[in-house]
Design an enzyme around this catalytic site. Structure first.
Site, PDB file in Angstrom:
ATOM      1  N   ASP A   1       0.779  -1.238   0.000  1.00 29.56           N
ATOM      2  CA  ASP A   1       0.000   0.000   0.000  1.00 29.56           C
ATOM      3  C   ASP A   1       0.810   1.287   0.000  1.00 29.56           C
ATOM      4  O   ASP A   1       0.511   2.212  -0.721  1.00 29.56           O
ATOM      5  CB  ASP A   1      -0.923   0.015   1.229  1.00 29.56           C
ATOM      6  CG  ASP A   1      -1.828  -1.205   1.282  1.00 29.56           C
ATOM      7  OD1 ASP A   1      -1.583  -2.179   0.547  1.00 29.56           O
ATOM      8  OD2 ASP A   1      -2.791  -1.179   2.059  1.00 29.56           O
TER       9      ASP A   1
ATOM     10  N   GLU B   1       2.344  -9.242  11.641  1.00 30.41           N
ATOM     11  CA  GLU B   1       2.019  -8.791  10.282  1.00 30.41           C
ATOM     12  C   GLU B   1       3.312  -8.590   9.479  1.00 30.41           C
ATOM     13  O   GLU B   1       3.415  -8.983   8.330  1.00 30.41           O
ATOM     14  CB  GLU B   1       1.231  -7.470  10.357  1.00 30.41           C
ATOM     15  CG  GLU B   1       0.753  -6.978   9.002  1.00 30.41           C
ATOM     16  CD  GLU B   1      -0.127  -5.741   9.125  1.00 30.41           C
ATOM     17  OE1 GLU B   1      -0.259  -5.196  10.233  1.00 30.41           O
ATOM     18  OE2 GLU B   1      -0.681  -5.330   8.081  1.00 30.41           O
TER      19      GLU B   1
HETATM   20  C1  GLC Z   1      -2.664  -4.284   4.275  1.00 27.26           C
HETATM   21  C2  GLC Z   1      -1.603  -4.785   3.296  1.00 27.26           C
HETATM   22  C3  GLC Z   1      -2.247  -5.668   2.254  1.00 27.26           C
HETATM   23  C4  GLC Z   1      -2.988  -6.806   2.945  1.00 27.26           C
HETATM   24  C5  GLC Z   1      -3.949  -6.289   4.023  1.00 27.26           C
HETATM   25  C6  GLC Z   1      -4.502  -7.409   4.875  1.00 27.26           C
HETATM   26  O1  GLC Z   1      -3.598  -3.479   3.673  1.00 27.26           O
HETATM   27  O2  GLC Z   1      -0.923  -3.722   2.716  1.00 27.26           O
HETATM   28  O3  GLC Z   1      -1.291  -6.199   1.392  1.00 27.26           O
HETATM   29  O4  GLC Z   1      -3.668  -7.548   2.014  1.00 27.26           O
HETATM   30  O5  GLC Z   1      -3.266  -5.412   4.874  1.00 27.26           O
HETATM   31  O6  GLC Z   1      -3.469  -8.185   5.413  1.00 27.26           O
END
Ligand code: GLC
Length: 441
Positions: free
Chosen positions: A185, A409
């Protein structure tokens, strides 16, 4: 340091805890819905101990796919970044923000890296191997076959959507129209193209800062632009032609391009195996075109592939991990030497942005931290191309991190600290499928 047995138990518990009966949350609170590429990676994890649940993840994901009856039909095959199976008020922008209220299952209006044919092929191989090893498990193969027969036409439609709507001129390089589509993102590679987007003036309330410290998340002006792009999309009635022509943000992301390429290669193989020869031929043509076109995204400076601002034609010469999936995609240059140099520069695997780059930030979203599933894709790709030692170096780095820190994460590449959301599904799945010593990939 946790033992493998402990970690395997915790990984399975993590998926079970995040299971909402057919789909898996990435993590509770911060991400309370089903995310597109998370679902694919997470299904790999389920596959190692509950294959029926793994296939279910996919059925649920594709239940939100847009068809010929949605919004005039031009987006037939579209698969959203988020599928909102249930409401939740812990996330912005939630189900009521995207202009998709008329759908039976509401979704966001942008997509995410299309890795599904690859994940499904890996799941299929696993089912075949299991049933060969133990004949009493033959029903697992039958289940996999039945699920794939149902899923393959949907995956083909999804690939067609990418090529038709995001590369209407047939250049071989698809575009994305929102940084969140890349799944990476807040990458510094998007700083230049997103500066052309007018920040929204409308009020809204972010929810991410209730879960994670602001030092790890994108700044307000970035969010203002993301909202503006989201609203632009619905103001166009999701018309892909208009969006392609007029969107203030249009980027050839090397991550999506590499992942789509690998997925199309795997889709060709699956189509051949399942008697869908015409679709195999059609997908092969796309693969051949991309194979040539991607060479225009080579960075001499960084010795890797990079992204491009498709509105201005300028190369976005930023070294991110997205450009290291070259071996995974089967591109001409496999970037093994470049991966090797990256690994020498940090201790814990491949950061999302190269640590020697001026915009490297070890804590902030996609500007430095390590995501384990990206390490996995890069490593598997390198191993497939014969760089077995290098691939194992990445795997061992990842194993050390997960044994020390558990399933976060993402991780700080300078000291290994686990960051962002905790009890994270795709990190746990990556352990089960790729790192765990008995993993049979
Ligand atoms: C964030 C990440 C994306 C992922 C999401 C859920 O938005 O940037 O890649 O899919 O989290 O984990």
């Amino acid at each position: 340091m946790q033992s493998h047995e402990q970690l395997q138990t915790v990984a399975r518990e993590t998926l079970r805890k995040n299971d909402r009966g057919g789909y898996t949350l990435p993590t509770q609170g911060l991400y309370p819905f089903q995310w597109n590429w998370d679902a694919g990676i997470t299904a790999l994890g389920w596959m190692t101990f509950d294959p029926a649940r793994a296939w279910r993840e996919y059925e649920t994901l594709f239940s939100g796919q847009w068809g010929p009856d949605h919004f005039g039909g031009a987006n037939d095959g579209f698969l959203a970044q988020i599928t909102f199976h249930q409401d939740s008020d812990t996330y912005f922008p939630g189900p009521d923000q995207w202009g998709t209220d008329s759908l039976a299952i509401r979704t966001s209006s942008i997509s995410q890296p299309p890795l599904h044919a690859t994940m499904l092929r890996w799941m299929w191989k696993q089912a075949v191997r299991t049933s060969e090893r133990d004949k009493t498990l033959a029903p697992q193969r039958d289940m996999a076959e039945a699920c794939l027969q149902d899923l393959l036409p949907k995956v083909i439609a999804h690939h067609r959507w990418w090529y038709r709507c995001r590369d209407p001129q047939g250049t071989g390089l698809v575009v994305n129209i929102h940084p969140w589509e890349t799944g990476m993102d807040n990458s510094p590679a998007w700083d230049d193209p997103q500066s052309a987007v007018l920040p929204t003036q409308r009020p809204y309330v972010r929810k991410d800062l209730n879960h994670v410290d602001a030092s790890m998340r994108p700044p307000k002006v970035f969010y203002d632009r993301m909202v503006s792009l989201m609203d632009f999309n619905s103001a166009c009635g999701f018309d892909p032609k208009r969006i392609f022509a007029e969107c203030p943000y249009r980027v050839n992301d090397i991550g999506i391009i590499s992942i789509l390429q690998r997925s199309s290669i795997d889709l060709v193989a699956l189509c051949q195996e399942f008697g869908l020869q015409d679709s195999a031929t059609e997908m092969q043509q796309h693969v051949d075109r991309t194979q040539v076109a991607v060479e225009s995204l080579w960075s001499e400076r960084w010795q890797q592939y990079v992204s491009r601002n498709a509105r201005t034609g300028a190369l976005l010469d930023v070294p991110t991990s997205a450009g290291l999936m070259a071996a995974y995609a089967g591109f001409q240059k496999d970037c093994a030497d470049t991966v090797d140099s990256w690994l020498d520069e940090t201790l814990y695997g491949i950061p999302s942005t190269r640590s020697t780059y001026i915009g490297f930030e070890p804590l902030r979203y996609w500007r430095g931290p390590i995501w384990q599933h990206i390490n996995m894709l890069i490593a598997v790709g390198l191993a497939d191309q014969g760089h077995v030692e290098l691939a194992d170096r990445i795997r061992v780095d990842s194993e050390i991190l997960l044994r020390q820190q558990g399933f976060h994460e993402y991780y700080d590449p300078t000291n290994g600290r686990g960051l962002g959301g905790g009890e994270f599904s795709w990190t746990a799945a990556t352990y089960l499928y790729w790192i765990e010593p008995n993993a049979s990939r």
